[in-house]
Design a protein around this motif. Structure first.
Motif, mmCIF file in Angstrom:
data_model
loop_
_atom_site.group_PDB
_atom_site.id
_atom_site.type_symbol
_atom_site.label_atom_id
_atom_site.label_comp_id
_atom_site.label_asym_id
_atom_site.label_seq_id
_atom_site.Cartn_x
_atom_site.Cartn_y
_atom_site.Cartn_z
ATOM 1 N N CYS A 118 0.828 -1.209 0.000
ATOM 2 C CA CYS A 118 0.000 0.000 0.000
ATOM 3 C C CYS A 118 0.865 1.263 0.000
ATOM 4 C CB CYS A 118 -0.928 0.005 1.209
ATOM 5 S SG CYS A 118 -2.266 -1.208 1.103
ATOM 6 N N GLU A 119 1.929 1.252 0.779
ATOM 7 C CA GLU A 119 2.818 2.416 0.834
ATOM 8 C C GLU A 119 3.372 2.746 -0.545
ATOM 9 O OE1 GLU A 119 5.818 1.329 3.576
ATOM 10 O OE2 GLU A 119 4.640 1.783 5.370
ATOM 11 N N LEU A 120 3.877 1.724 -1.235
ATOM 12 C CA LEU A 120 4.494 1.956 -2.541
ATOM 13 C C LEU A 120 3.457 2.286 -3.612
ATOM 14 C CD1 LEU A 120 7.152 -0.906 -2.523
ATOM 15 C CD2 LEU A 120 7.538 1.535 -2.137
ATOM 16 N N ALA A 121 2.308 1.628 -3.559
ATOM 17 C CA ALA A 121 1.266 1.900 -4.548
ATOM 18 C C ALA A 121 0.712 3.314 -4.386
ATOM 19 C CB ALA A 121 0.151 0.870 -4.428
ATOM 20 N N LEU A 122 0.603 3.792 -3.152
ATOM 21 C CA LEU A 122 0.130 5.163 -2.921
ATOM 22 C C LEU A 122 1.092 6.192 -3.510
ATOM 23 C CD1 LEU A 122 -1.207 4.845 0.732
ATOM 24 C CD2 LEU A 122 -2.563 5.478 -1.279
ATOM 25 N N LYS A 123 2.351 5.826 -3.629
ATOM 26 C CA LYS A 123 3.342 6.711 -4.237
ATOM 27 C C LYS A 123 3.382 6.561 -5.757
ATOM 28 C CE LYS A 123 6.297 6.678 -0.131
ATOM 29 N NZ LYS A 123 7.619 6.276 0.436
ATOM 30 N N ALA A 124 2.414 5.818 -6.299
ATOM 31 C CA ALA A 124 2.277 5.614 -7.746
ATOM 32 C C ALA A 124 3.477 4.886 -8.342
ATOM 33 C CB ALA A 124 2.052 6.946 -8.467
ATOM 34 N N ASN A 125 4.016 3.937 -7.584
ATOM 35 C CA ASN A 125 5.075 3.097 -8.126
ATOM 36 C C ASN A 125 4.499 2.266 -9.279
ATOM 37 O OD1 ASN A 125 6.671 0.596 -8.451
ATOM 38 N ND2 ASN A 125 7.868 1.394 -6.753
ATOM 39 N N GLN B 200 -2.347 12.131 -9.500
ATOM 40 C CA GLN B 200 -1.427 12.833 -10.387
ATOM 41 C C GLN B 200 0.040 12.569 -10.050
ATOM 42 O OE1 GLN B 200 -2.459 17.026 -10.782
ATOM 43 N NE2 GLN B 200 -4.648 16.534 -10.633
ATOM 44 N N LEU B 201 0.304 11.910 -8.927
ATOM 45 C CA LEU B 201 1.681 11.522 -8.612
ATOM 46 C C LEU B 201 2.259 10.629 -9.700
ATOM 47 C CD1 LEU B 201 1.547 10.722 -4.772
ATOM 48 C CD2 LEU B 201 2.385 12.795 -5.888
ATOM 49 N N ALA B 202 1.384 9.952 -10.444
ATOM 50 C CA ALA B 202 1.852 9.087 -11.524
ATOM 51 C C ALA B 202 2.654 9.870 -12.555
ATOM 52 C CB ALA B 202 0.663 8.402 -12.190
ATOM 53 N N TYR B 203 2.301 11.128 -12.754
ATOM 54 C CA TYR B 203 3.047 11.949 -13.720
ATOM 55 C C TYR B 203 4.518 12.014 -13.325
ATOM 56 C CZ TYR B 203 4.736 16.031 -16.268
ATOM 57 O OH TYR B 203 5.471 16.877 -17.054
ATOM 58 N N GLN B 204 4.774 12.288 -12.035
ATOM 59 C CA GLN B 204 6.162 12.396 -11.585
ATOM 60 C C GLN B 204 6.871 11.038 -11.597
ATOM 61 O OE1 GLN B 204 3.676 13.910 -9.597
ATOM 62 N NE2 GLN B 204 4.080 15.922 -10.484
ATOM 63 N N THR B 205 6.193 9.989 -11.120
ATOM 64 C CA THR B 205 6.880 8.705 -11.007
ATOM 65 C C THR B 205 7.177 8.097 -12.374
ATOM 66 O OG1 THR B 205 4.745 7.605 -10.719
ATOM 67 C CG2 THR B 205 5.959 8.172 -8.725
ATOM 68 N N TYR B 206 6.207 8.104 -13.254
ATOM 69 C CA TYR B 206 6.422 7.507 -14.575
ATOM 70 C C TYR B 206 7.392 8.347 -15.401
ATOM 71 C CZ TYR B 206 2.620 4.031 -14.168
ATOM 72 O OH TYR B 206 1.830 2.969 -13.801
ATOM 73 N N SER B 207 7.082 9.627 -15.538
ATOM 74 C CA SER B 207 7.895 10.495 -16.381
ATOM 75 C C SER B 207 9.299 10.659 -15.808
ATOM 76 C CB SER B 207 7.221 11.860 -16.524
ATOM 77 O OG SER B 207 7.969 12.704 -17.372
ATOM 78 N N GLY B 208 9.387 10.841 -14.497
ATOM 79 C CA GLY B 208 10.689 11.033 -13.870
ATOM 80 C C GLY B 208 11.588 9.822 -14.016
ATOM 81 N N TYR B 209 11.002 8.641 -13.842
ATOM 82 C CA TYR B 209 11.797 7.414 -13.979
ATOM 83 C C TYR B 209 12.312 7.267 -15.411
ATOM 84 C CZ TYR B 209 13.002 2.471 -14.186
ATOM 85 O OH TYR B 209 13.663 1.288 -14.386
ATOM 86 N N VAL B 210 11.450 7.513 -16.385
ATOM 87 C CA VAL B 210 11.865 7.369 -17.781
ATOM 88 C C VAL B 210 12.981 8.361 -18.114
ATOM 89 C CG1 VAL B 210 11.134 7.627 -20.189
ATOM 90 C CG2 VAL B 210 9.661 6.435 -18.555
ATOM 91 N N LEU B 211 12.857 9.591 -17.650
ATOM 92 C CA LEU B 211 13.896 10.590 -17.909
ATOM 93 C C LEU B 211 15.244 10.151 -17.355
ATOM 94 C CD1 LEU B 211 12.021 13.961 -17.260
ATOM 95 C CD2 LEU B 211 13.114 13.267 -19.396
ATOM 96 N N LEU C 214 -7.805 12.959 -12.526
ATOM 97 C CA LEU C 214 -7.229 12.300 -11.364
ATOM 98 C C LEU C 214 -6.991 13.319 -10.253
ATOM 99 C CD1 LEU C 214 -4.507 9.893 -12.838
ATOM 100 C CD2 LEU C 214 -6.662 9.247 -11.767
ATOM 101 N N PRO C 215 -7.174 12.927 -8.989
ATOM 102 C CA PRO C 215 -6.895 13.844 -7.886
ATOM 103 C C PRO C 215 -5.395 14.128 -7.778
ATOM 104 C CG PRO C 215 -7.305 11.649 -7.048
ATOM 105 C CD PRO C 215 -7.619 11.598 -8.521
#
Length: 305
Positions: A147-154, A186-197, A281-282
């Motif tokens: 739950c901790e990691l999923a909430l951070k949009a891992n 919207q945390l997904a924007y940072q996690t997905y995009s940031g990781y790819v960059l 998304l919130p």
């Protein structure tokens, strides 16, 4: 074949594990502390004790001081394999088979969530937060860590909840799946995009050094951007790549040039920026809802014990 430990540097704080003669005709007692003063020609260590005496000991007769203290209060750890086998609530196939990118040689990677009994947390020996195994290519998280990691949009964990290939699901697992929209934000924007960059910077270095990157990794990074775009636009995560399958596999085979892939990536980053401005998304996930569910899981574990 035995594994040789790294040599202890001079000055390292150690504890004598067995009684040994000292240089003054006495005995250095088990548990005496000191510092490494040197190494003898036969590979043993000279240890200078706190009162100035010296003794000689093999590496297996010494412990690092902090490690010795940990060993003194160590309890038997919970059996992680048993937790997975007996307490898994949900498991699904991820990776290429879930993405629709599998070939004849693809592995079957499974990821799961287990619920350690609540009483296990009352011990000094806490249940493991994750377990690798016991089956090959099977990795699991304890529900709280999940739950901790999923909430951070891992991305890895969100994809577990949205995989179309579920292999195990208990009533608690059904509840977790019903809760999956609470993890989306919207945390997904940072996690997905940031990781790819960050990963593409490393791949660019590989390309300059070796003339080619790891194309399979490149494919999965592009796939992440595609998934993130859909998540932001539709407020749901679709794991299967659908119509992008053939182009992604062409990337994996190295059939697209680095310049073509780079244009695709940059275009997707731009699309992500637009999607973020339009998303429903919130800004943050529904932590309160997830926390309330986790509390109920812990309480029910006590009742069912």
């Amino acid at each position: 074949m035995s594994v040789r430990r790294p040599q202890l540097p001079v000055g390292t704080q150690v504890v004598i594990r067995v009684a040994a003669p000292d240089d003054r005709g006495g005995t250095a007692q088990r548990g005496a502390t000191g510092r490494v003063a040197g190494v003898t020609p036969d590979g043993r260590y000279t240890v200078r004790l706190v009162d100035g005496r010296e003794t000689v000991a093999r590496r297996d007769q010494l412990s690092l001081r902090t490690a010795y203290q940990d060993e003194a209060i160590e309890l038997d750890q919970p059996d992680g394999d048993r937790l997975v086998l007996e307490h898994t609530m949900y498991a699904a196939v991820v990776g290429s088979r879930a993405f629709g990118l599998d070939t004849d040689t693809s592995d079957t990677d499974t990821r799961g969530v287990y619920v350690a009994p609540t009483e296990a947390f009352w011990s000094l020996a806490k249940p493991p937060t994750h377990v690798d195994g016991p089956e090959p290519e099977w990795f699991s998280w304890e529900v709280e860590r999940f739950c901790e990691l999923a909430l951070k949009a891992n991305p890895n964990l969100l994809e577990v909840l949205h995989s179309p290939l579920v292999v195990r699901q208990t009533p608690l697992g059904e509840e977790l799946v019903d809760l999956r929209d609470a993890f989306l934000s919207q945390l997904a924007y940072q996690t997905y995009s940031g990781y790819v960059l960050s990963q593409f910077k490393k791949l660019e270095a590989d390309f300059r050094r070796d003339g080619a990157p790891k194309w399979k990794h490149v494919m999965h990074l592009i796939r992440l951007l595609l998934a993130a775009r859909g998540l932001l636009l539709e407020a749901t995560l679709v794991v299967d790549v659908g119509p992008d399958r053939e182009r992604l596999l062409a990337v994996k085979r190295g059939e697209l040039s680095w310049e073509e892939v780079e244009r695709w990536r940059l275009g997707l980053h731009e699309e992500l920026d637009h999607a973020l401005r339009r998303t429903v998304l919130p800004a943050t996930p529904d932590v309160v809802r997830v926390d309330a569910w986790l509390r109920s899981v812990r309480k029910r574990s006590l009742t069912d014990a």
